[in-house]
Design a protein around this motif. Structure first.
Motif, PDB file in Angstrom:
ATOM      1  N   PHE A  12       0.817  -1.224   0.000  1.00  0.00           N
ATOM      2  CA  PHE A  12       0.000   0.000   0.000  1.00  0.00           C
ATOM      3  C   PHE A  12       0.844   1.264   0.000  1.00  0.00           C
ATOM      4  CE2 PHE A  12      -3.845  -2.413   0.963  1.00  0.00           C
ATOM      5  CZ  PHE A  12      -4.785  -1.670   0.268  1.00  0.00           C
ATOM      6  N   GLU A  33      10.377  -4.639  -6.144  1.00  0.00           N
ATOM      7  CA  GLU A  33       9.680  -5.503  -5.175  1.00  0.00           C
ATOM      8  C   GLU A  33      10.369  -6.861  -5.125  1.00  0.00           C
ATOM      9  OE1 GLU A  33       6.991  -5.488  -2.847  1.00  0.00           O
ATOM     10  OE2 GLU A  33       7.841  -7.497  -2.635  1.00  0.00           O
ATOM     11  N   ARG A  35       9.237  -9.661  -3.831  1.00  0.00           N
ATOM     12  CA  ARG A  35       8.345 -10.799  -4.045  1.00  0.00           C
ATOM     13  C   ARG A  35       8.010 -10.918  -5.533  1.00  0.00           C
ATOM     14  NH1 ARG A  35       4.081  -9.651   0.932  1.00  0.00           N
ATOM     15  NH2 ARG A  35       5.617  -9.849   2.585  1.00  0.00           N
ATOM     16  N   GLY A  40       2.012  -6.286  -1.646  1.00  0.00           N
ATOM     17  CA  GLY A  40       2.553  -6.466  -0.290  1.00  0.00           C
ATOM     18  C   GLY A  40       1.749  -7.519   0.449  1.00  0.00           C
ATOM     19  N   ASN A  41       1.481  -7.259   1.710  1.00  0.00           N
ATOM     20  CA  ASN A  41       0.752  -8.247   2.515  1.00  0.00           C
ATOM     21  C   ASN A  41      -0.743  -8.284   2.201  1.00  0.00           C
ATOM     22  OD1 ASN A  41       3.043  -9.132   3.752  1.00  0.00           O
ATOM     23  ND2 ASN A  41       2.846  -7.735   5.502  1.00  0.00           N
ATOM     24  N   ALA A  42      -1.210  -7.340   1.398  1.00  0.00           N
ATOM     25  CA  ALA A  42      -2.637  -7.350   1.037  1.00  0.00           C
ATOM     26  C   ALA A  42      -2.895  -8.153  -0.242  1.00  0.00           C
ATOM     27  CB  ALA A  42      -3.133  -5.915   0.865  1.00  0.00           C
ATOM     28  N   GLY A  57      -2.742 -13.567   5.018  1.00  0.00           N
ATOM     29  CA  GLY A  57      -3.696 -13.355   6.104  1.00  0.00           C
ATOM     30  C   GLY A  57      -4.830 -12.445   5.689  1.00  0.00           C
ATOM     31  N   THR A 248      10.014   1.296   1.641  1.00  0.00           N
ATOM     32  CA  THR A 248       8.907   0.798   2.472  1.00  0.00           C
ATOM     33  C   THR A 248       9.218  -0.572   3.099  1.00  0.00           C
ATOM     34  OG1 THR A 248       7.606  -0.412   0.780  1.00  0.00           O
ATOM     35  CG2 THR A 248       7.313   1.965   0.871  1.00  0.00           C
ATOM     36  N   TYR A 328       5.656  -9.484  10.229  1.00  0.00           N
ATOM     37  CA  TYR A 328       4.287  -8.973  10.049  1.00  0.00           C
ATOM     38  C   TYR A 328       3.918  -7.868  11.029  1.00  0.00           C
ATOM     39  CZ  TYR A 328       3.211 -12.793   6.836  1.00  0.00           C
ATOM     40  OH  TYR A 328       3.188 -13.637   5.753  1.00  0.00           O
ATOM     41  N   TYR A 365       0.318  -0.108  11.568  1.00  0.00           N
ATOM     42  CA  TYR A 365      -0.643   0.615  10.733  1.00  0.00           C
ATOM     43  C   TYR A 365      -1.647  -0.340  10.099  1.00  0.00           C
ATOM     44  CZ  TYR A 365       2.125   4.971   9.997  1.00  0.00           C
ATOM     45  OH  TYR A 365       2.771   6.157  10.113  1.00  0.00           O
TER      46      TYR A 365
HETATM   47  P1  FAD Z   1       3.811  -4.197   3.118  1.00  0.00           P
HETATM   48  O1  FAD Z   1       2.452  -4.613   2.643  1.00  0.00           O
HETATM   49  O2  FAD Z   1       4.543  -5.110   4.040  1.00  0.00           O
HETATM   50  O3  FAD Z   1       4.706  -3.901   1.835  1.00  0.00           O
HETATM   51  C1  FAD Z   1       6.105  -3.755   1.904  1.00  0.00           C
HETATM   52  C2  FAD Z   1       6.676  -4.381   0.655  1.00  0.00           C
HETATM   53  O4  FAD Z   1       8.098  -4.127   0.614  1.00  0.00           O
HETATM   54  C3  FAD Z   1       6.504  -5.895   0.615  1.00  0.00           C
HETATM   55  O5  FAD Z   1       5.841  -6.277  -0.567  1.00  0.00           O
HETATM   56  C4  FAD Z   1       7.923  -6.421   0.691  1.00  0.00           C
HETATM   57  O6  FAD Z   1       8.113  -7.620  -0.057  1.00  0.00           O
HETATM   58  C5  FAD Z   1       8.718  -5.266   0.086  1.00  0.00           C
HETATM   59  N1  FAD Z   1      10.127  -5.285   0.504  1.00  0.00           N
HETATM   60  C6  FAD Z   1      10.603  -5.392   1.762  1.00  0.00           C
HETATM   61  N2  FAD Z   1      11.960  -5.428   1.741  1.00  0.00           N
HETATM   62  C7  FAD Z   1      12.324  -5.345   0.437  1.00  0.00           C
HETATM   63  C8  FAD Z   1      13.588  -5.368  -0.235  1.00  0.00           C
HETATM   64  N3  FAD Z   1      14.746  -5.522   0.445  1.00  0.00           N
HETATM   65  N4  FAD Z   1      13.616  -5.248  -1.583  1.00  0.00           N
HETATM   66  C9  FAD Z   1      12.451  -5.133  -2.295  1.00  0.00           C
HETATM   67  N5  FAD Z   1      11.221  -5.142  -1.703  1.00  0.00           N
HETATM   68  C10 FAD Z   1      11.171  -5.243  -0.352  1.00  0.00           C
HETATM   69  N6  FAD Z   1      -4.914  -3.874   7.740  1.00  0.00           N
HETATM   70  C11 FAD Z   1      -6.212  -3.539   7.630  1.00  0.00           C
HETATM   71  O7  FAD Z   1      -6.541  -2.366   7.387  1.00  0.00           O
HETATM   72  N7  FAD Z   1      -7.207  -4.488   7.753  1.00  0.00           N
HETATM   73  C12 FAD Z   1      -6.927  -5.789   7.991  1.00  0.00           C
HETATM   74  O8  FAD Z   1      -7.842  -6.623   8.089  1.00  0.00           O
HETATM   75  C13 FAD Z   1      -5.558  -6.178   8.106  1.00  0.00           C
HETATM   76  N8  FAD Z   1      -5.247  -7.454   8.343  1.00  0.00           N
HETATM   77  C14 FAD Z   1      -3.938  -7.811   8.463  1.00  0.00           C
HETATM   78  C15 FAD Z   1      -3.644  -9.143   8.729  1.00  0.00           C
HETATM   79  C16 FAD Z   1      -2.327  -9.541   8.858  1.00  0.00           C
HETATM   80  C17 FAD Z   1      -2.028 -10.986   9.151  1.00  0.00           C
HETATM   81  C18 FAD Z   1      -1.294  -8.571   8.734  1.00  0.00           C
HETATM   82  C19 FAD Z   1       0.134  -8.993   8.892  1.00  0.00           C
HETATM   83  C20 FAD Z   1      -1.582  -7.254   8.480  1.00  0.00           C
HETATM   84  C21 FAD Z   1      -2.905  -6.854   8.348  1.00  0.00           C
HETATM   85  N9  FAD Z   1      -3.237  -5.531   8.068  1.00  0.00           N
HETATM   86  C22 FAD Z   1      -4.561  -5.172   7.967  1.00  0.00           C
HETATM   87  C23 FAD Z   1      -2.207  -4.490   7.920  1.00  0.00           C
HETATM   88  C24 FAD Z   1      -1.784  -4.326   6.461  1.00  0.00           C
HETATM   89  O9  FAD Z   1      -1.206  -5.533   5.995  1.00  0.00           O
HETATM   90  C25 FAD Z   1      -0.762  -3.194   6.364  1.00  0.00           C
HETATM   91  O10 FAD Z   1      -1.306  -1.991   6.873  1.00  0.00           O
HETATM   92  C26 FAD Z   1      -0.289  -2.903   4.959  1.00  0.00           C
HETATM   93  O11 FAD Z   1      -0.084  -4.054   4.200  1.00  0.00           O
HETATM   94  C27 FAD Z   1       1.020  -2.125   5.043  1.00  0.00           C
HETATM   95  O12 FAD Z   1       1.451  -1.763   3.770  1.00  0.00           O
HETATM   96  P2  FAD Z   1       2.999  -1.407   3.544  1.00  0.00           P
HETATM   97  O13 FAD Z   1       3.126  -1.048   2.120  1.00  0.00           O
HETATM   98  O14 FAD Z   1       3.470  -0.469   4.586  1.00  0.00           O
HETATM   99  O15 FAD Z   1       3.763  -2.784   3.870  1.00  0.00           O
END
Ligand code: FAD
Ligand code: UDP
Length: 384
Positions: A12, A33, A35, A40-42, A57, A248, A328, A365
């Motif tokens: 995100f 990225e 992966r 990401g985790n969504a 998840g 991120t 996570y 977050y």
């Molecule tokens: P991420 O989604 O973690 O994205 C970070 C990305 O960076 C990843 O794709 C990773 O592979 C990449 N990355 C990391 N290191 C490197 C590297 N060295 N080189 C290249 N790429 C890299 N939120 C809600 O609002 N509702 C929910 O129901 C909810 N349920 C959740 C359930 C679980 C089990 C978890 C763990 C989280 C949940 N969340 C939920 C929270 C939600 O997942 C996060 O708010 C959101 O995904 C964060 O986005 P982000 O981009 O900060 O991180």
């Protein structure tokens, strides 16, 4: 190709910032990225049985923030969904968060009525009371209730999820699921609650598959980008890079764990398919006291998909080991925050790198909070 910005991570945080830079500034962005997919985790995907599942998840979208809702609505239509959770307590299922329905389903009528009256008198109808706050009540009935909920709903779930007792983690964690003095049995009360109609991954495609964005999957950014941590100079594909990097990923990894590892909790997801239309009556069932997993989620309740079979996921909490499993949940407490601040201080010296998102900011977050923060960073640091 020349790029103006490099974004590391396609979750995100990364997708929002990349989309804004490409669309509003019409600048060239490279998204890296590690992966094999975006989101990401969504990330969601159709499993071998044709059921849309969330690989990392269950993700339920909910927000109070109109600007986040409007922004994401540019990339997806929605299916209305109000998440409901049941908890298995002493073999019976009751609504979680524990609310007036749960109270009446759990205790004999006269006791439940007396406790309800005392709660409403003390806190007002419709208020939300964190368990650690309710435990401070001196009235005998409220003490009894607080002890019951603490022991049956929070204690064992929290020990499984975090490896420590509720009072040993930051109070904002357990207060995400407060006791709700209401008959409203939904998990969230936000104005906007819905799931992307065709799933999260399709929404991310709509954000990222556009002019000015190049996407490099299956790539750890360290293969492509080098940051000289002393001078702040950046190199992309070996060439000096004058643009801005938005990072991120985990902040401690960026600095090669210079001050030590920031603790996280990880999870193991066990998916199971059943040749039955539905496995359980609601989206998620929590098992605070039984088994090693915390909860079971059935995706079809979330996604409104119709099918004669179904897929569920069980979440088994684990400790996080870098390089072995996925970070996570940041573990919020004073000690970890102090360690994070050391990295943040270090990050301030790197004027051309912005740290954004759940891992880079070490913040618990939700999705909407990440989008909101990304839009703010875009407005204040990039488009200013
Ligand atoms: P991420 O989604 O973690 O994205 C970070 C990305 O960076 C990843 O794709 C990773 O592979 C990449 N990355 C990391 N290191 C490197 C590297 N060295 N080189 C290249 N790429 C890299 N939120 C809600 O609002 N509702 C929910 O129901 C909810 N349920 C959740 C359930 C679980 C089990 C978890 C763990 C989280 C949940 N969340 C939920 C929270 C939600 O997942 C996060 O708010 C959101 O995904 C964060 O986005 P982000 O981009 O900060 O991180
Ligand atoms: N929690 C609990 N019992 C429950 C539900 C939640 O003890 O039945 C506590 C637990 O510590 C959990 C926290 O409340 O980690 C936050 O729960 P939430 O459902 O928001 O967690 P997430 O969906 O982010 O994993």
């Amino acid at each position: 190709m020349q790029f103006d910005y490099v974004v590391i991570g396609a979750g995100f945080a990364g997708a929002t910032i990349a989309e804004r830079i490409a669309t509003v500034l019409k600048k060239k962005v490279l998204v890296i990225e590690q992966r094999s997919h975006i989101g990401g985790n969504a990330y969601d995907t159709v499993d071998e049985n044709g059921i849309l599942i969330h690989r990392y998840g269950p993700h339920i979208f909910h927000t109070k923030l109109p600007h986040v809702w409007e922004y994401l609505s540019e990339f997806t239509d929605w299916t209305t969904y109000h998440h409901r959770v049941l908890g298995v307590i002493d073999g019976k299922t009751v609504p979680i968060p524990f609310n007036y329905e749960s109270l009446h389903q759990t205790f004999p009528p006269a006791l439940a009525k007396r406790i309800e009256e005392k709660l409403t008198h003390q806190f007002q109808y419709n208020s939300k009371i964190p368990i650690l706050r309710l435990l401070e009540e001196s009235d005998a009935d409220l003490q009894f209730l607080a002890d019951y909920i603490y022991n049956k709903v929070f204690l064992n779930y929290t020990v499984k999820q975090w490896g420590v007792r509720p009072e040993e983690i930051d109070p904002t964690v357990t207060s995400r699921v407060p006791i709700y003095l209401s008959r409203d049995d939904r998990y969230f009360q936000d104005k906007y609650q819905a799931m992307p109609k065709k799933g999260y991954t399709k929404m991310f495609e709509s954000m990222l598959f556009r002019e000015n964005i190049s996407l490099l999957l299956n790539t750890d950014y360290k293969e492509v980008l080098r940051a000289d941590l002393e001078t702040g100079d950046l190199f992309v594909f070996g060439q000096p890079f004058q643009g801005t990097v938005i990072y991120t990923g985990p902040i401690d990894s960026f600095f090669n764990y210079q001050f030590g590892e920031l603790p996280y909790r990880s999870l193991n997801f066990e998916f199971e398919h059943y040749e039955t239309e539905f496995y359980q009556s609601t989206g998620t069932v929590n098992y605070p006291n039984d088994y090693d997993f915390t909860r079971i989620t059935e995706f079809k309740h979330l996604t409104a998909q119709t099918s004669s079979s179904t897929t569920i996921v069980r979440e088994y909490p684990q400790s996080y080991v870098p390089g072995v499993n996925i970070p996570y949940y940041p573990v919020k407490n004073d000690e970890n925050h102090a360690l994070y601040r050391k990295y943040m201080q270090r990050a301030k010296d790197l004027r051309k790198v912005i740290f954004l998102g759940r891992l880079a900011e070490y913040q618990y977050y939700d999705m909407d909070a990440v989008v909101s923060k990304a839009l703010k960073v875009f407005a204040e640091k990039i488009n200013s």
